[in-house]
Write an enzyme that holds these catalytic residues in place. Structure first.
Site, PDB file in Angstrom:
ATOM      1  N   CYS A  39       1.855   0.511  -8.473  1.00 52.18           N
ATOM      2  CA  CYS A  39       2.943   1.027  -7.637  1.00 52.18           C
ATOM      3  C   CYS A  39       4.219   1.226  -8.441  1.00 52.18           C
ATOM      4  O   CYS A  39       4.994   2.127  -8.161  1.00 52.18           O
ATOM      5  CB  CYS A  39       3.181   0.116  -6.448  1.00 52.18           C
ATOM      6  SG  CYS A  39       3.276  -1.609  -6.876  1.00 52.18           S
ATOM      7  N   GLU A  70       5.633  -3.462   0.800  1.00 48.08           N
ATOM      8  CA  GLU A  70       5.736  -3.153  -0.624  1.00 48.08           C
ATOM      9  C   GLU A  70       4.968  -1.855  -0.816  1.00 48.08           C
ATOM     10  O   GLU A  70       3.749  -1.840  -0.726  1.00 48.08           O
ATOM     11  CB  GLU A  70       5.156  -4.326  -1.427  1.00 48.08           C
ATOM     12  CG  GLU A  70       5.653  -4.367  -2.838  1.00 48.08           C
ATOM     13  CD  GLU A  70       4.758  -3.628  -3.779  1.00 48.08           C
ATOM     14  OE1 GLU A  70       4.982  -2.406  -3.951  1.00 48.08           O
ATOM     15  OE2 GLU A  70       3.848  -4.253  -4.331  1.00 48.08           O
ATOM     16  N   GLY A  98       0.833  -1.197   0.000  1.00 50.30           N
ATOM     17  CA  GLY A  98       0.000   0.000   0.000  1.00 50.30           C
ATOM     18  C   GLY A  98       0.862   1.239   0.000  1.00 50.30           C
ATOM     19  O   GLY A  98       2.000   1.218  -0.490  1.00 50.30           O
ATOM     20  N   SER A  99       0.342   2.295   0.574  1.00 54.55           N
ATOM     21  CA  SER A  99       1.049   3.569   0.500  1.00 54.55           C
ATOM     22  C   SER A  99       2.240   3.606   1.460  1.00 54.55           C
ATOM     23  O   SER A  99       2.241   2.916   2.490  1.00 54.55           O
ATOM     24  CB  SER A  99       0.086   4.701   0.851  1.00 54.55           C
ATOM     25  OG  SER A  99      -0.433   4.491   2.142  1.00 54.55           O
ATOM     26  N   THR A 100       3.218   4.421   1.132  1.00 58.76           N
ATOM     27  CA  THR A 100       4.390   4.557   2.001  1.00 58.76           C
ATOM     28  C   THR A 100       3.966   5.125   3.353  1.00 58.76           C
ATOM     29  O   THR A 100       4.492   4.725   4.392  1.00 58.76           O
ATOM     30  CB  THR A 100       5.459   5.442   1.319  1.00 58.76           C
ATOM     31  OG1 THR A 100       5.879   4.755   0.124  1.00 58.76           O
ATOM     32  CG2 THR A 100       6.675   5.669   2.201  1.00 58.76           C
ATOM     33  N   GLY A 151       2.617   2.346   5.341  1.00 61.96           N
ATOM     34  CA  GLY A 151       3.762   1.460   5.601  1.00 61.96           C
ATOM     35  C   GLY A 151       4.577   1.967   6.780  1.00 61.96           C
ATOM     36  O   GLY A 151       5.015   1.198   7.635  1.00 61.96           O
ATOM     37  N   GLU A 170       3.911  10.442  -5.736  1.00 60.19           N
ATOM     38  CA  GLU A 170       3.198   9.365  -6.449  1.00 60.19           C
ATOM     39  C   GLU A 170       1.746   9.801  -6.661  1.00 60.19           C
ATOM     40  O   GLU A 170       1.024  10.052  -5.700  1.00 60.19           O
ATOM     41  CB  GLU A 170       3.242   8.092  -5.601  1.00 60.19           C
ATOM     42  CG  GLU A 170       2.548   6.918  -6.261  1.00 60.19           C
ATOM     43  CD  GLU A 170       2.554   5.660  -5.399  1.00 60.19           C
ATOM     44  OE1 GLU A 170       2.307   5.771  -4.184  1.00 60.19           O
ATOM     45  OE2 GLU A 170       2.802   4.577  -5.954  1.00 60.19           O
TER      46      GLU A 170
HETATM   47  P1  NDP Z   1      -3.436   2.518   1.880  1.00 61.55           P
HETATM   48  O1  NDP Z   1      -1.990   2.336   2.071  1.00 61.55           O
HETATM   49  O2  NDP Z   1      -4.165   3.381   2.816  1.00 61.55           O
HETATM   50  O3  NDP Z   1      -4.177   1.095   1.889  1.00 61.55           O
HETATM   51  C1  NDP Z   1      -3.613  -0.163   1.698  1.00 61.55           C
HETATM   52  C2  NDP Z   1      -4.259  -1.177   2.630  1.00 61.55           C
HETATM   53  O4  NDP Z   1      -3.960  -0.867   3.999  1.00 61.55           O
HETATM   54  C3  NDP Z   1      -5.779  -1.194   2.575  1.00 61.55           C
HETATM   55  O5  NDP Z   1      -6.237  -2.503   2.797  1.00 61.55           O
HETATM   56  C4  NDP Z   1      -6.152  -0.281   3.718  1.00 61.55           C
HETATM   57  O6  NDP Z   1      -7.450  -0.447   4.183  1.00 61.55           O
HETATM   58  C5  NDP Z   1      -5.149  -0.691   4.757  1.00 61.55           C
HETATM   59  N1  NDP Z   1      -4.887   0.307   5.789  1.00 61.55           N
HETATM   60  C6  NDP Z   1      -5.149   1.633   5.794  1.00 61.55           C
HETATM   61  N2  NDP Z   1      -4.721   2.196   6.934  1.00 61.55           N
HETATM   62  C7  NDP Z   1      -4.173   1.208   7.671  1.00 61.55           C
HETATM   63  C8  NDP Z   1      -3.530   1.171   8.949  1.00 61.55           C
HETATM   64  N3  NDP Z   1      -3.355   2.243   9.693  1.00 61.55           N
HETATM   65  N4  NDP Z   1      -3.078  -0.025   9.391  1.00 61.55           N
HETATM   66  C9  NDP Z   1      -3.200  -1.121   8.645  1.00 61.55           C
HETATM   67  N5  NDP Z   1      -3.804  -1.145   7.447  1.00 61.55           N
HETATM   68  C10 NDP Z   1      -4.274   0.010   6.943  1.00 61.55           C
HETATM   69  O7  NDP Z   1      -3.696   2.987   0.445  1.00 61.55           O
HETATM   70  P2  NDP Z   1      -5.028   3.677  -0.071  1.00 61.55           P
HETATM   71  O8  NDP Z   1      -5.895   2.667  -0.568  1.00 61.55           O
HETATM   72  O9  NDP Z   1      -5.631   4.605   0.939  1.00 61.55           O
HETATM   73  O10 NDP Z   1      -4.434   4.582  -1.207  1.00 61.55           O
HETATM   74  C11 NDP Z   1      -3.792   5.813  -0.882  1.00 61.55           C
HETATM   75  C12 NDP Z   1      -2.570   6.024  -1.746  1.00 61.55           C
HETATM   76  O11 NDP Z   1      -1.660   4.962  -1.525  1.00 61.55           O
HETATM   77  C13 NDP Z   1      -2.846   5.956  -3.228  1.00 61.55           C
HETATM   78  O12 NDP Z   1      -3.229   7.178  -3.739  1.00 61.55           O
HETATM   79  C14 NDP Z   1      -1.511   5.519  -3.747  1.00 61.55           C
HETATM   80  O13 NDP Z   1      -0.674   6.627  -3.911  1.00 61.55           O
HETATM   81  C15 NDP Z   1      -0.962   4.640  -2.679  1.00 61.55           C
HETATM   82  N6  NDP Z   1      -1.131   3.203  -2.937  1.00 61.55           N
HETATM   83  C16 NDP Z   1      -0.029   2.503  -3.271  1.00 61.55           C
HETATM   84  C17 NDP Z   1      -0.133   1.158  -3.528  1.00 61.55           C
HETATM   85  C18 NDP Z   1       1.046   0.361  -3.906  1.00 61.55           C
HETATM   86  O14 NDP Z   1       0.896  -0.758  -4.355  1.00 61.55           O
HETATM   87  N7  NDP Z   1       2.236   0.850  -3.727  1.00 61.55           N
HETATM   88  C19 NDP Z   1      -1.409   0.472  -3.502  1.00 61.55           C
HETATM   89  C20 NDP Z   1      -2.523   1.288  -3.094  1.00 61.55           C
HETATM   90  C21 NDP Z   1      -2.353   2.603  -2.840  1.00 61.55           C
HETATM   91  P3  NDP Z   1      -8.677   0.178   3.364  1.00 61.55           P
HETATM   92  O15 NDP Z   1      -8.171   0.859   2.164  1.00 61.55           O
HETATM   93  O16 NDP Z   1      -9.460  -1.018   3.036  1.00 61.55           O
HETATM   94  O17 NDP Z   1      -9.370   1.094   4.303  1.00 61.55           O
END
Ligand code: NDP
Length: 799
Positions: free
Chosen positions: A306, A272, A250-252, A255, A403
């Site tokens: 990503c 990742e 997910g997002s940095t 992370g 990003e």
């Molecule tokens: P997030 O990093 O917020 O989400 C990724 C996953 O983590 C989702 O399942 C989310 O839940 C979950 N999550 C959110 N907050 C927490 C937390 N505090 N602890 C544990 N898990 C959590 O990405 P977003 O979907 O909000 O997207 C935001 C930005 O992130 C995008 O605009 C993009 O720039 C980037 N992104 C990057 C990705 C990559 O592969 N590198 C993939 C997706 C996004 P949920 O969303 O279900 O609420």
């Protein structure tokens, strides 16, 4: 929606227009109807209503239609799922490698069998085109399960010294829901772990279909648990005490939160994260292929990738010509309903994501970027955004650095190769880079110099289960796929043998100093950039023997000394590009010189820590042997050529992390130093070492040995002083790429927390001790693995 005029065949030949080619939504909608449009949580092999009693809606972003209601897991649900996974662990392990392999194979077969349903459901829930889900995502998912069925079978023979981590919490994003699921679940199960997965709130449906497949194949209850919900459910999973590892994509930003949340808990973690990957086009590239490459790099999955090639770097002499071609291609891209097979670009996943993209584009315009979008309009019934190209952008502008996660390409030009490289690496991320040139020498000169985990030569966005994928720098750490990815789901068996207190050493019966080393009047300096340097603060610390008698003084290092050492380590980076053979020669010479002065070190050890002559002799002898081991490994710890399924040769190369901090164990002042610093430098890192705090004189005695062994200045830098003062500065430092900490539990926590800022690779001892005299704990491949990261380089190969 775009409406198409019904044309005669003759007219069609003339215009070459596509008509709509819709895939039927029926199988997916029927599947949803079969569940009455409402889904429970999958825990312990059963569908269970959420204890939270809450549900959320999931919709189709291409037309905003309601699809289903899905359970929102709360803290108690997460706890239930973790307990189910824990209970299932012995059952899953008892099946043995072959038993687990059969389940993974059965899952792969079922995914293939239901591939159409998966593809349609994924397109509906995410808005991505059916062309991509059908031809890319779901085939890759099946491939992951097949490939890892193989690894499951081979677990006991290929990884005899490793065991499962335990219960793994996995959190995935919405951009590739099924692909991310398979990248996480397949290796975890193959290595004997059980799993609790949280899919993204925006895209839960295919994960639930996958859970049904687990049921269908009779996967033992609790091996896979699926808890749908939002970020709060993710956080509950991260913080659950009984989870042994977190794997996150997910997002940095998130992370970083996760890295900090589990600091000091002893949980393993792989992250990742985001990227801002360069796509570099040289003047000798096949420009038309490169244009198609751009389409795959940034308009694939609406740019919500990503590793999207979101920064286009073009050689100046062809820049205008190339932009013209790109603009012409953009005009021809087709956007629309994700189930239309003739569509290139689908919908953006959510209104929030659409808003983020719009805001970023506005920012780009405000900052002076020149915007190009095709003349056609997007459909208005869903969340669509047109392909977008920015020129006239500076490398430091927001849109060049942040990003965007949308179909927005930012273009810049360069003149020389070196400039291209500088621009490419001018980012805090490091996920991927794609380089386009007909000159293979040029491509292969660039590949090792990109700071990124995946390099594509004349191709882009190619993935396979046999190749590792993952980042450098703030794109996170750990790999998914390939043999390298499996280590994320295993731990060395020797970790079970680690001790809760330092190993007892044979003490010298007649206490006190026996050596002829002069007492007190000597103040050892620091060792920075190959030179002895006075401490910045001008203070020194008195060092005593184990009876409390002063035996010498060392400089008391401070923040400034650390900063100087980091600078010197960067200046020593030529070491990194030396061959393993050349580094081995230096290390053998080091061992030879240490042996020549062995008696002095024996005496120093006896004096410093009061060990018996025999024990001190053993420590020195093992230190020499250990240097030999890593000299031997310097040119033998190498990579793989992965059998990927596309026409590529995929080189998996271990690369040095760069500049590493090593906070050496306090006990075993010589052997502990050698066992940690030498593997790091053998792999090409330059090190800032904090030697034993209580017995640092053994390390300061090494200065001359290092000098006489041709170890280049800056490769090993030694700062003496209080580790609690020096460690935070190292963990905070943005120019330190990795940090190993052998010390207290509190110190380990601090290192992990502080390292979250620039996503340093960390390896901490969590207050456990190694018996450094025991080879199983004190040396081996694990040290080399922790000192390197794998880069996968994809080169087109074969017909
Ligand atoms: P997030 O990093 O917020 O989400 C990724 C996953 O983590 C989702 O399942 C989310 O839940 C979950 N999550 C959110 N907050 C927490 C937390 N505090 N602890 C544990 N898990 C959590 O990405 P977003 O979907 O909000 O997207 C935001 C930005 O992130 C995008 O605009 C993009 O720039 C980037 N992104 C990057 C990705 C990559 O592969 N590198 C993939 C997706 C996004 P949920 O969303 O279900 O609420």
């Amino acid at each position: 929606m775009k409406f198409y005029k019904i044309m005669s065949i003759k007219e069609l030949y003339k215009t070459m227009e596509y008509g709509p080619a819709p895939e039927s939504a029926t199988p997916a909608m029927d599947w949803i109807k079969d569940h009455k449009g409402k889904f429970q949580l999958f825990i312990g092999g059963e569908w269970q209503a959420p204890l939270s009693k809450k549900y959320f809606e999931t919709t189709n972003p291409a037309n905003k239609d309601h699809l289903a209601n899905v359970s929102e897991a709360g803290a108690k649900d997460v706890d239930k799922a973790v307990k189910a996974a824990r209970k299932a662990l012995p059952v899953w392990l008892a099946l043995g490698a072959h038993g687990r392999a059969r389940y993974l194979y059965a899952i792969a077969r079922q995914v293939q069998k239901h591939s159409r349903l998966f593809a349609v459901l994924e397109s509906l829930d995410n808005g991505k085109t059916i062309r991509e889900t059908r031809d890319i995502d779901i085939p890759i998912v099946a491939r992951h399960f097949y490939h890892h069925a193989g690894w499951a079978q081979l677990k006991d023979t290929e990884f005899k010294d490793y065991k499962e981590v335990g219960v793994v919490g996995q959190i995935i994003p919405w951009n590739f829901p099924m692909m991310m699921l398979s990248w996480k679940i397949a290796p975890a199960l193959a290595m004997g772990n059980t799993v609790v997965m949280k899919p993204a709130e925006n895209t839960p449906l295919t994960a639930l279909l996958f859970a049904e497949i687990c049921q269908q194949v009779g996967l033992p209850a609790g091996v896979v648990n699926m808890i749908t919900g939002d970020g709060k459910a993710g956080a509950e999973l991260v913080n659950h005490k009984d989870v042994n590892k977190i794997a996150f994509t997910g997002s940095t930003g998130v992370g970083r939160i996760i890295r900090k949340a589990i600091a000091g808990s002893g949980k393993k973690v792989s992250l990742e994260l985001g990227g801002k990957s360069p796509f570099i086009v040289f003047d000798d590239a096949d420009l038309d292929s490169a244009v198609e490459g751009i389409v795959d790099a940034i308009w694939f999955n609406q740019g919500q990738v990503c590793c999207a090639g979101s920064r286009l770097l073009v050689q100046e002499s062809i820049a205008e010509k190339f932009y013209k071609k790109v603009r012409a291609r953009m005009e021809k891209l087709r956007i629309g309903n994700s189930l239309d097979k003739a569509v290139d670009i689908g919908a953006i996943v959510s209104p929030q994501q659409l808003k983020t993209i719009e805001e970023m584009v506005k920012k780009g315009v405000d900052e002076g970027g020149k915007l190009f979008q095709p003349s056609w309009a997007c459909p208005s019934d869903g969340y669509f955004y047109p392909p977008t190209l920015f020129t006239n952008v500076t490398p430091s502008s927001t849109i060049s650095q942040v990003e965007i996660f949308g179909p927005v390409l930012v273009a810049m030009s360069f003149r020389t190769h070196e400039e291209a490289l500088k621009l490419a690496n001018n980012t805090r991320y490091g996920l991927a880079a794609s380089v386009w040139t007909e000159n293979i020498n040029l491509a292969l000169d660039m590949a090792p110099r990109f700071k990124a985990g995946t390099i594509w030569v004349n191709c882009t966005n190619v993935f396979d289960a046999a190749a590792g994928f993952g980042g450098y720098r703030e794109s996170g750490f750990g790999r998914e796929g390939g043999k390298e990815g499996l280590y994320e789901y295993m731990k060395p068996r020797s970790e079970d043998e680690l001790l809760s207190k330092p190993v007892a050493r044979e003490q010298n019966v007649s206490k006190g100093t026996k050596s002829d080393i002069p007492a007190i009047d000597r103040t050892a300096k620091m060792y920075v950039g190959g030179k002895q340097k006075r401490p910045d603060g001008g203070y020194s610390l008195t060092i005593t023997d184990n009876g409390g008698t002063p035996i010498g003084e060392v400089g008391e290092g401070n923040r400034k000394d650390i900063r100087n050492a980091v600078e010197a380590a960067h200046a020593g980076s030529k070491w990194t590009s030396m061959t393993g053979h050349a580094r081995a020669q230096v290390l053998y010479f080091l061992a030879e010189n240490l042996a020549a002065r062995g008696d002095e070190f024996v005496a120093r050890l006896q004096q410093s820590i009061g060990v018996s002559d025999a024990d001190a002799q053993k420590e020195v002898e093992l230190s020499i042997q250990r240097i030999y081991t890593y000299a031997a490994m310097a040119d033998k710890y190498d990579g793989n050529v992965h059998h990927t399924i596309t026409r590529n040769v995929t080189l998996a190369m271990p690369e040095a992390l760069g500049v590493m901090a090593v906070i050496c164990p306090d006990e075993f002042p010589l052997l502990g130093f050698i066992s940690t610093v030498i593997p790091a430098i053998a792999m090409g890192n330059c090190v800032i070492a904090i030697p034993s705090e209580t017995a640092p004189l053994t390390a300061t005695d090494l200065y001359q040995v290092l000098d006489t062994s041709d170890v280049p200045g800056g490769v090993v830098n030694i700062i003496t002083g209080e580790r609690d003062v020096l460690t935070p500065t190292l963990a905070d430092h943005d120019d330190v790429d990795g940090i190993w900490y052998f010390g207290s539990k509190a110190g380990s926590k601090l290192v992990e927390e502080k390292s979250a800022e620039n996503m340093k690779r960390t390896w901490v001892s969590n207050g456990q001790y190694r018996n450094w005299q025991n080879a199983e704990q004190g040396e081996g491949e694990v040290f080399l693995r922790k000192a390197t990261q794998i880069k996968n380089i994809w080169i087109p190969y074969g017909a």
